[in-house]
Design a protein around this motif. Structure first.
Motif, PDB file in Angstrom:
ATOM      1  N   TRP A 417      -2.031  -1.771  11.090  1.00 50.69           N
ATOM      2  CA  TRP A 417      -0.615  -1.685  11.440  1.00 50.69           C
ATOM      3  C   TRP A 417       0.227  -2.338  10.343  1.00 50.69           C
ATOM      4  O   TRP A 417      -0.117  -3.426   9.863  1.00 50.69           O
ATOM      5  N   THR A 418       1.289  -1.650   9.955  1.00 48.37           N
ATOM      6  CA  THR A 418       2.177  -2.202   8.932  1.00 48.37           C
ATOM      7  C   THR A 418       3.469  -2.654   9.610  1.00 48.37           C
ATOM      8  O   THR A 418       4.034  -1.925  10.428  1.00 48.37           O
ATOM      9  N   CYS A 419       3.905  -3.860   9.257  1.00 51.91           N
ATOM     10  CA  CYS A 419       5.170  -4.372   9.798  1.00 51.91           C
ATOM     11  C   CYS A 419       6.311  -3.761   9.008  1.00 51.91           C
ATOM     12  O   CYS A 419       6.345  -3.833   7.781  1.00 51.91           O
ATOM     13  N   LYS A 420       7.212  -3.133   9.715  1.00 48.60           N
ATOM     14  CA  LYS A 420       8.323  -2.475   9.028  1.00 48.60           C
ATOM     15  C   LYS A 420       9.325  -3.487   8.488  1.00 48.60           C
ATOM     16  O   LYS A 420      10.090  -3.183   7.574  1.00 48.60           O
ATOM     17  N   ALA A 421       9.286  -4.680   9.065  1.00 43.22           N
ATOM     18  CA  ALA A 421      10.233  -5.702   8.618  1.00 43.22           C
ATOM     19  C   ALA A 421       9.757  -6.394   7.337  1.00 43.22           C
ATOM     20  O   ALA A 421      10.528  -6.569   6.407  1.00 43.22           O
ATOM     21  N   CYS A 422       8.449  -6.785   7.284  1.00 38.22           N
ATOM     22  CA  CYS A 422       7.990  -7.563   6.131  1.00 38.22           C
ATOM     23  C   CYS A 422       6.817  -6.943   5.390  1.00 38.22           C
ATOM     24  O   CYS A 422       6.257  -7.544   4.479  1.00 38.22           O
ATOM     25  N   SER A 423       6.401  -5.742   5.804  1.00 36.81           N
ATOM     26  CA  SER A 423       5.328  -5.006   5.142  1.00 36.81           C
ATOM     27  C   SER A 423       3.942  -5.632   5.271  1.00 36.81           C
ATOM     28  O   SER A 423       3.001  -5.199   4.624  1.00 36.81           O
ATOM     29  N   GLU A 424       3.820  -6.645   6.128  1.00 45.96           N
ATOM     30  CA  GLU A 424       2.505  -7.229   6.365  1.00 45.96           C
ATOM     31  C   GLU A 424       1.580  -6.174   6.998  1.00 45.96           C
ATOM     32  O   GLU A 424       1.987  -5.425   7.881  1.00 45.96           O
ATOM     33  N   ILE A 425       0.329  -6.140   6.519  1.00 48.20           N
ATOM     34  CA  ILE A 425      -0.639  -5.201   7.102  1.00 48.20           C
ATOM     35  C   ILE A 425      -1.632  -5.967   7.962  1.00 48.20           C
ATOM     36  O   ILE A 425      -2.203  -6.964   7.536  1.00 48.20           O
ATOM     37  N   GLN A 426      -1.802  -5.526   9.199  1.00 50.42           N
ATOM     38  CA  GLN A 426      -2.786  -6.162  10.079  1.00 50.42           C
ATOM     39  C   GLN A 426      -3.882  -5.166  10.414  1.00 50.42           C
ATOM     40  O   GLN A 426      -3.604  -4.057  10.861  1.00 50.42           O
ATOM     41  N   VAL A 427      -5.132  -5.571  10.183  1.00 52.46           N
ATOM     42  CA  VAL A 427      -6.277  -4.739  10.575  1.00 52.46           C
ATOM     43  C   VAL A 427      -6.987  -5.507  11.678  1.00 52.46           C
ATOM     44  O   VAL A 427      -7.600  -6.544  11.428  1.00 52.46           O
ATOM     45  N   VAL A 428      -6.838  -5.033  12.912  1.00 52.44           N
ATOM     46  CA  VAL A 428      -7.318  -5.820  14.061  1.00 52.44           C
ATOM     47  C   VAL A 428      -7.983  -4.953  15.128  1.00 52.44           C
ATOM     48  O   VAL A 428      -7.774  -3.752  15.188  1.00 52.44           O
ATOM     49  N   ARG A 429      -8.795  -5.618  15.957  1.00 55.71           N
ATOM     50  CA  ARG A 429      -9.566  -4.923  16.983  1.00 55.71           C
ATOM     51  C   ARG A 429      -8.692  -4.410  18.124  1.00 55.71           C
ATOM     52  O   ARG A 429      -8.923  -3.341  18.653  1.00 55.71           O
ATOM     53  N   GLU A 430      -7.694  -5.247  18.523  1.00 54.84           N
ATOM     54  CA  GLU A 430      -6.819  -4.846  19.629  1.00 54.84           C
ATOM     55  C   GLU A 430      -5.440  -4.491  19.069  1.00 54.84           C
ATOM     56  O   GLU A 430      -4.957  -5.151  18.144  1.00 54.84           O
ATOM     57  N   THR A 431      -4.827  -3.489  19.623  1.00 52.53           N
ATOM     58  CA  THR A 431      -3.500  -3.079  19.174  1.00 52.53           C
ATOM     59  C   THR A 431      -2.533  -4.269  19.237  1.00 52.53           C
ATOM     60  O   THR A 431      -2.335  -4.846  20.309  1.00 52.53           O
ATOM     61  N   PRO A 432      -1.941  -4.685  18.087  1.00 53.11           N
ATOM     62  CA  PRO A 432      -1.097  -5.889  18.078  1.00 53.11           C
ATOM     63  C   PRO A 432       0.282  -5.603  18.683  1.00 53.11           C
ATOM     64  O   PRO A 432       0.759  -4.481  18.624  1.00 53.11           O
ATOM     65  N   GLU A 433       0.864  -6.643  19.260  1.00 53.36           N
ATOM     66  CA  GLU A 433       2.193  -6.472  19.839  1.00 53.36           C
ATOM     67  C   GLU A 433       3.277  -6.855  18.866  1.00 53.36           C
ATOM     68  O   GLU A 433       4.382  -6.331  18.898  1.00 53.36           O
ATOM     69  N   LYS A 434       2.943  -7.841  17.980  1.00 56.91           N
ATOM     70  CA  LYS A 434       3.943  -8.232  16.997  1.00 56.91           C
ATOM     71  C   LYS A 434       3.289  -8.593  15.675  1.00 56.91           C
ATOM     72  O   LYS A 434       2.075  -8.772  15.594  1.00 56.91           O
ATOM     73  N   CYS A 435       4.135  -8.678  14.638  1.00 60.96           N
ATOM     74  CA  CYS A 435       3.641  -8.977  13.306  1.00 60.96           C
ATOM     75  C   CYS A 435       3.129 -10.418  13.252  1.00 60.96           C
ATOM     76  O   CYS A 435       3.771 -11.331  13.757  1.00 60.96           O
TER      77      CYS A 435
END
Ligand SMILES: [Zn+2]
Ligand SMILES: [Zn+2]
Length: 883
Positions: A417-435
């Motif tokens: 998931w890419t954060c549209k606000a800060c471009s942080e990329i998260q690769v995680v097991r459960e769908t994240p709710e926030k950056c």
């Protein structure tokens, strides 16, 4: 006693027992049982699949192994399942949408994926039903799908772990791109075909106006994206141009002349145009020299704005045409040569693949490949036949990073998931709710899905419950055998080994059995266009499933190709009928018999009884050994020969006279007939499950189903070489008499006399002792055996092993009539031979006729010549008699 119907009707029988086995749950492997395990995971067929001959072959072999091991007392699990088949399934549904006048873009991602699920629920089970029809004893209770909840969780777990371990990365990369499917293809998904193309020679002028270089290209439209020209630093021709700048024609971009050892001085002019965005080698070159990449194409294969106004929007091949004309007009095109070269095509839709620069996800392959190679090197995994190991090592040593992202909608969406606000990329097991960095909730999931082979690489452990530590997983992993064709050795097998070792710390299977690919009787690949496809479903309907299965097993020699001859299927249907008739005979002769199929150790056995029991025992050893070695054809043919030649053709005949007389001899014959029949059915069951169950159920047996009965085992005390040898001699004499009877055209009912001359006292004694069999089966009245036999004047004779067989003919036939017959036949043969000779000595015919036609004629010539020689000998005998 229950009797068998007059004819074997496969269709009804197959339905009945198929249902029975499933209702009784015999295919189920119980993980709580304390028995040694035997596990196979099915190569999951695509949900778009329809059973073809390759599936039928592959699954018949797996079922043979599973049924055999189950009968041997193993806790046998054959794990079923299907593959979601990303691109293939998406294409099917896209075609449907197209027919409805819409497309996936109009539908949107969620609705489209829903539509694919609907298709899968309605049509994706076809192949499963067909596998059931084949008799496959898969544990259907454990049926899995690569997109089901558990397997999807396994995919996420693996992806995230690999990412955390630095083994998955996202990067700019030149990949194989299909402009039609609009997705990346792995190296393995590109099919190369030779095509007639052109080599265009172009003039690139130096900026200083002093001369030019000539470069050659097969894809001129890519020049619009050139960012350098490269020469080999050792190439003397270009020494003087070092450090100069060139002007790219049409585009008028300034590009440097660079030097790189990669450039082949012998290809073309030795000067290479460099297009980092459109060629994999140029991409590497560009990286080494920090060259910019200019991408001139849109994902759909049309030219983009970077190509310049004149070409923007044109399809790549239209652009090529126009550009070539423009280059010609500008005086830059020096010449066009014809060139036969190999061109990559999409394995799905056959569109010409474009090397294309894009952002993709990759698995770092080298660190995973090392232990996977070691596992084969140290024997933890054995590849059968062994010659495939070289192919495996060769590929693994040159392995490249695996491009796992696909730009389609049907599949496992990448858990990034890419954060549209800060471009942080998260690769995680459960769908994240926030950056995780800025707490923004404006997150966007990666739109790409994973390569279909990503989920199938996890198949041996994901289907058993991983990442949960289930009992099933503990019990059945590592699996025992993987049975597959060599065409997916790298797509699938190698990747399962890599993933199995990485995530389970152990190999996924102990053996990989690689079977050959099925071709038609002439060795040609089966294809719809050639019309030489053998459809297993039609064959099953016409000949019965057992006949198909047996044929496939009988053809399964270890090698690269199998030439499947449809006539053989008919032959093995006859085998079913032969077995059926023999079983009918046995059942009809059980009057007064009160025992079971169990061998009665007190019975009054004849030498024929001892002989068939010894042969059964040796056959049992051979079948078990052949299956142990994955020699399916040897196993099948061994059972076949035993049942047909030894049990039906000999033993049943030997038993007839004893069955005719009440007493202990009859009881013994009934007992042995039954016992050997039951054991034969068991030996045959893994190959022909239906007919064997049908017959077995009618026998006075113990147990509920042949498929859970005990497979025959070899017992050293049951083999008797002396008895086999003695009976071998008796049968040799019987066959000898029968042959003479046939060749001399003697009435089958006529009682003959036989003289056997032998100097071997043992042999003489054996034959004298068992002369009764000869009298009966060869219809012989008097037999004289000894060393001093004198051949009577008018007789036919034959040389057998250690003895001469002589049949006196005086008074046995009308010699004049026989002479006439033989002469007539000889005349005809002579005529045929002249015709064949003429044909085969005609150079025109020999040159033009296909090899198999010539071979057939040559064979016929030999047969006729042999027959001619035999008849001439007979004629001499007859002429002597008349004289
Ligand atoms: Zn395509
Ligand atoms: Zn953020």
């Amino acid at each position: 006693m229950i009797q068998l119907d007059k004819h074997y009707e496969p269709e009804e029988v197959e339905k009945r027992w198929g249902k029975f086995w499933q209702e009784k749950n015999y295919f189920h492997a119980d993980e709580t049982l304390d028995k040694p395990t035997f596990t196979i995971v099915i190569p999951p067929p695509n949900i778009t699949g329809r059973l073809h001959i390759g599936h039928a072959f592959n699954n018949t072999l797996q079922d043979i192994l599973t049924r055999w091991k189950r009968m041997q007392g193993f806790n046998a699990l054959w794990q079923p399942g299907t593959d979601h088949a990303g691109i293939a399934t998406q294409n099917v549904v896209e075609r449907q949408l197209h027919a409805e006048g819409t497309d996936r873009q109009a539908l949107g991602r969620d609705a489209f994926v829903e539509r694919v699920w609907k298709w899968r629920d309605e049509s994706g089970g076809t192949i499963t039903e067909q596998l059931k029809k084949l008799g496959s004893s898969l544990d259907w209770q454990r049926d899995r799908f690569t997109m089901d909840e558990g397997l999807s969780r396994a995919v996420r777990e693996v992806f995230v772990t690999l990412y955390e371990d630095g083994l998955i990365y996202k990067g700019d990369y030149i990949i194989n791109w299909c402009p039609r499917c609009q997705t990346a293809l792995s190296d393995l998904e590109v099919e190369y075909q030779d095509a007639q193309g052109h080599l265009y020679h172009l003039k690139y002028a130096f900026k200083d106006g002093d001369g030019f270089l000539v470069i050659a290209t097969t894809r001129p439209e890519t020049m619009l994206g050139d960012t350098a020209v490269a020469v080999n630093p050792k190439d003397e021709r270009y020494m003087k141009f070092k450090g100069k700048t060139l002007i790219l024609p049409i585009v008028n971009r300034e590009i440097p002349l660079i030097e790189d050892g990669y450039v082949d001085t012998s290809f073309g002019t030795g000067a290479l145009k460099v297009t980092p965005a459109h060629d994999p080698n140029d991409f590497e070159l560009g990286r080494r020299h920090n060259l910019p990449s200019v991408n001139v194409m849109a994902p759909n294969g049309t030219m983009n704005a970077e190509a310049g106004q004149t070409y923007e929007g044109l399809d790549r091949f239209e652009c090529r045409k126009k550009l070539v004309q423009d280059l010609k007009n500008a005086g830059v095109l020096l010449k066009i040569e014809d060139l036969n070269h190999s061109v990559g095509h999409c394995y799905r839709c056959k569109t010409v693949v474009e090397p294309y620069l894009s952002k993709q996800w990759f698995v770092k392959a080298k660190p995973l490949a090392e232990p996977a190679m070691e596992a084969v090197r140290n024997g933890s995994i054995k590849i059968v036949p062994k010659f495939w190991e070289n192919t495996y090592f060769e590929w693994m040593e040159n392995i490249r990073d695996w491009c796992i992202s696909r730009q389609i909608w049907w599949g496992h969406q990448i858990p990034a998931w890419t954060c549209k606000a800060c471009s942080e990329i998260q690769v995680v097991r459960e769908t994240p709710e926030k950056c995780s960095a800025c707490s923004s909730t404006d997150l966007e999931q990666e739109t790409d899905v994973l390569d279909t082979w990503f989920s199938s690489a996890l198949w041996p452990f994901s289907t058993l419950g991983w990442p949960e530590k289930t009992e099933t997983l503990k019990k059945f992993y590592p699996t025992t055998v993987l049975c597959t064709g060599f065409d997916i050795l790298f797509f699938w097998v190698a990747r399962m080994i890599m993933m199995g070792i990485k995530f389970m710390d152990d190999v996924p299977f102990r053996h990989v059995y690689i079977h050959a690919l099925i071709r038609d009787a002439e060795g040609q690949k089966m294809s719809k266009t050639k019309g030489n496809v053998i459809d297993p479903l039609e064959v099953m309907e016409q000949y019965g499933t057992d006949a198909l299965r047996f044929t496939l097993a009988a053809f399964a020699a270890q090698g690269r190709d199998i030439k499947l001859d449809e006539d053989r299927i008919d032959g093995y249907r006859n085998f079913c009928n032969k077995l059926w008739n023999a079983s009918r005979f046995v059942l009809m002769n059980l009057e007064g018999y009160e025992g079971t199929c169990q061998l009665d150790e007190q019975a009054d056995r004849s030498i024929a009884d001892q002989w068939i029991l010894s042969r059964l025992n040796n056959t049992t050893r051979e079948v078990n050994q052949a299956l142990e070695d994955f020699k399916f054809n040897d196993a099948a043919l061994t059972v076949y020969k035993f049942i047909w030649n030894e049990y039906c053709d000999w033993y049943i005949e030997f038993s007839k006279s004893r069955l005719a007389v009440e007493g202990p001899g009859k009881k013994a014959a009934q007992n042995v007939l039954l016992h050997v029949l039951e054991a034969s059915l068991k030996l045959l069951h893994p190959f022909m499950p239906f007919i064997t169950e049908e017959i077995w159920q009618k026998l006075p047996k113990n147990g509920d189903s042949i498929m859970i009965s005990a497979f025959p085992e070899f017992r050293a005390d049951r083999s008797d070489a002396k008895v086999e040898e003695a009976m071998g001699k008796v049968m040799e004499v019987i066959t000898g008499v029968r042959n003479i009877r046939g060749e001399m055209n003697l009435n089958p009912g006529l009682k003959l006399n036989a003289l056997i001359k032998t100097g071997h006292a043992d042999l003489e004694a054996t034959l004298k002792k068992h002369a009764g069999f000869i009298r009966e089966l060869a219809r012989v009245d008097q037999i004289t055996i000894g060393p001093d036999i004198v051949k009577t004047e008018v007789s036919a004779s034959s040389v057998l092993g250690g003895m001469d067989l002589i049949i006196p003919l005086e008074g046995m036939m009308d010699f004049a009539e026989e002479k006439n017959r033989i002469e007539k036949e000889l005349k005809k043969i002579a005529k045929d031979l002249i015709f064949l000779d003429k044909k085969l000595s005609n150079p025109n015919f020999v040159k033009k006729a296909p090899a198999e036609v010539i071979e057939k004629d040559e064979k016929r010539k030999t047969t006729l010549s042999e027959k001619q020689a035999k008849l001439e000998t007979h004629l001499q005998t007859i002429e002597q008699a008349i004289r």
